[in-house]
Write a protein that holds these residues in place. Sequence first.
Motif, mmCIF file in Angstrom:
data_model
loop_
_atom_site.group_PDB
_atom_site.id
_atom_site.type_symbol
_atom_site.label_atom_id
_atom_site.label_comp_id
_atom_site.label_asym_id
_atom_site.label_seq_id
_atom_site.Cartn_x
_atom_site.Cartn_y
_atom_site.Cartn_z
ATOM 1 N N VAL A 1 -51.856 -5.834 38.768
ATOM 2 C CA VAL A 1 -51.921 -5.501 37.007
ATOM 3 C C VAL A 1 -51.756 -6.912 36.618
ATOM 4 O O VAL A 1 -50.785 -7.660 37.146
ATOM 5 C CB VAL A 1 -50.918 -4.720 36.841
ATOM 6 N N VAL A 2 -52.664 -7.351 35.756
ATOM 7 C CA VAL A 2 -52.496 -8.702 35.111
ATOM 8 C C VAL A 2 -52.043 -8.524 33.765
ATOM 9 O O VAL A 2 -52.660 -7.780 33.062
ATOM 10 C CB VAL A 2 -53.801 -9.379 35.215
ATOM 11 N N VAL A 3 -51.073 -8.904 33.251
ATOM 12 C CA VAL A 3 -50.582 -8.862 31.826
ATOM 13 C C VAL A 3 -50.616 -10.269 31.048
ATOM 14 O O VAL A 3 -50.087 -11.141 31.784
ATOM 15 C CB VAL A 3 -49.014 -7.988 31.574
ATOM 16 N N HIS A 4 -51.406 -10.478 29.747
ATOM 17 C CA HIS A 4 -51.112 -11.504 29.247
ATOM 18 C C HIS A 4 -50.195 -11.642 28.215
ATOM 19 O O HIS A 4 -49.836 -10.644 27.443
ATOM 20 C CB HIS A 4 -52.591 -11.937 28.526
ATOM 21 N N GLU A 5 -49.361 -12.602 28.276
ATOM 22 C CA GLU A 5 -48.153 -13.024 27.218
ATOM 23 C C GLU A 5 -48.910 -13.423 26.047
ATOM 24 O O GLU A 5 -49.075 -14.658 26.142
ATOM 25 C CB GLU A 5 -47.199 -13.539 27.690
ATOM 26 N N ALA A 6 -49.030 -12.553 24.855
ATOM 27 C CA ALA A 6 -49.558 -13.118 23.591
ATOM 28 C C ALA A 6 -48.604 -14.390 23.354
ATOM 29 O O ALA A 6 -48.943 -15.377 22.351
ATOM 30 C CB ALA A 6 -49.559 -12.191 22.441
ATOM 31 N N MET A 7 -47.232 -14.119 23.538
ATOM 32 C CA MET A 7 -46.158 -15.388 23.103
ATOM 33 C C MET A 7 -45.274 -15.352 24.232
ATOM 34 O O MET A 7 -45.215 -14.158 24.783
ATOM 35 C CB MET A 7 -45.773 -15.117 21.715
ATOM 36 N N THR A 8 -44.589 -16.427 24.322
ATOM 37 C CA THR A 8 -43.400 -16.297 25.363
ATOM 38 C C THR A 8 -42.437 -15.433 25.093
ATOM 39 O O THR A 8 -41.946 -15.516 23.782
ATOM 40 C CB THR A 8 -42.850 -17.979 25.363
ATOM 41 N N PRO A 9 -42.305 -14.547 25.977
ATOM 42 C CA PRO A 9 -41.371 -13.379 25.661
ATOM 43 C C PRO A 9 -39.787 -13.887 25.913
ATOM 44 O O PRO A 9 -39.574 -14.943 26.592
ATOM 45 C CB PRO A 9 -41.687 -12.297 26.707
ATOM 46 N N ASP A 10 -38.815 -13.252 25.312
ATOM 47 C CA ASP A 10 -37.548 -13.255 25.594
ATOM 48 C C ASP A 10 -37.276 -12.730 26.844
ATOM 49 O O ASP A 10 -37.834 -12.280 27.680
ATOM 50 C CB ASP A 10 -36.658 -12.715 24.447
#
Length: 383
Positions: A180-189
Amino acid sequence: MAKKSTSPTPVPDTVWLGRGRHLGPEPEQDVRRNLIALKAAGVLGDFLDLDPVEAARSTALHPMDESADPGPSARRLFEARWPVADDVTVRAQLTTYDPEGRRKEGEGVTWVLAAEAERPWEAHWPSPATMFWPDSDQVAWDHETVPGVRLRTANHLPKDDDELRHLLRECTRQSWFIHVVVHEAMTPDARGQQPVSAFLPPSLRHRVVEHRATPEQARIADVAMKRELSVRMPRGGAVVLPAASQGPEYDAERFTVRSVFLNGSVPTELLEKITEFAALPQPLTADAERALAQLRQGWHLLTADEELVHAQGMVTKYAEALEAMTNSRDLYREAAETAHAALAEATGGDSVPLSSAPGAVRPDGSPLGALTKVFGRFRDSNK
């Protein structure tokens, strides 16, 4: 007329399969400690620790054949049995292997795990992986056979385009896991950096490898996946990747999620897509087929009832073999007597020594040789 192509054999719905690498110094010792602890806790019914060579020679439920042989590179064979419900038992084998060819630095030991239940597998059952391997981040058993990729964590995609495309090819062609590939819309905490696969039920958790694309990798990941796999990477979303031999049941849109919130909340839609994908017929590769054959035909950890059934089966087989040998001996005797009578009539009374059984033929002769000599004497007497 063109020959119709046949679909690959699917993995049986009663079977759980896994293959990975252990990068630590003592993989077999890690397995032993875990098995001993779980048996003492009453989780396991029983287990065996076997040398692969001796295991292949020993008697199993069914006769061993070539497909059930763990192979010359096998290091150790472990078997375990545990209950998952009141009337359901799981049997599993884990085999460790030396790397093919010369061992490279940090390559680790390959392991193959095959488990089968007495009814179709359910995701909430315990993971077979944690029956053999300790469920601890301190033990490095959970590495993919694809270098640089690991279960139970979020693996960030390479920044180089060529490396990224190579990784996608390897993960979809040789892996036994769901990717599974997940894209981080913004850098997560810190909460968002935890893998979303941790929310999956136990038996599915260790079948999923999660990849992460950083915010700036949206375009490069999308282009690479479109070229290699014909799937798209939505910004801030996720996609379940197809296997190389995936059947027509896979549809990219069906297994794409447009938005995934990486804030520690449960990504319900993505989990549903992964669960749905896992329920599809998965192709049984040649390596997986061998592992399943080894489990079914090379099983050694028998219960008392199975030992009794096995002993009764062996008695029946020995009786059948003895009867076949007796029949063969009687048929040989009848044929020899008939031939002897015919030769006596043809030679006017000359007798030929009659063998009582096939083993009575002299080492330097044969029944055909004896016949040849008699007919030779017959021709000489006519002259």
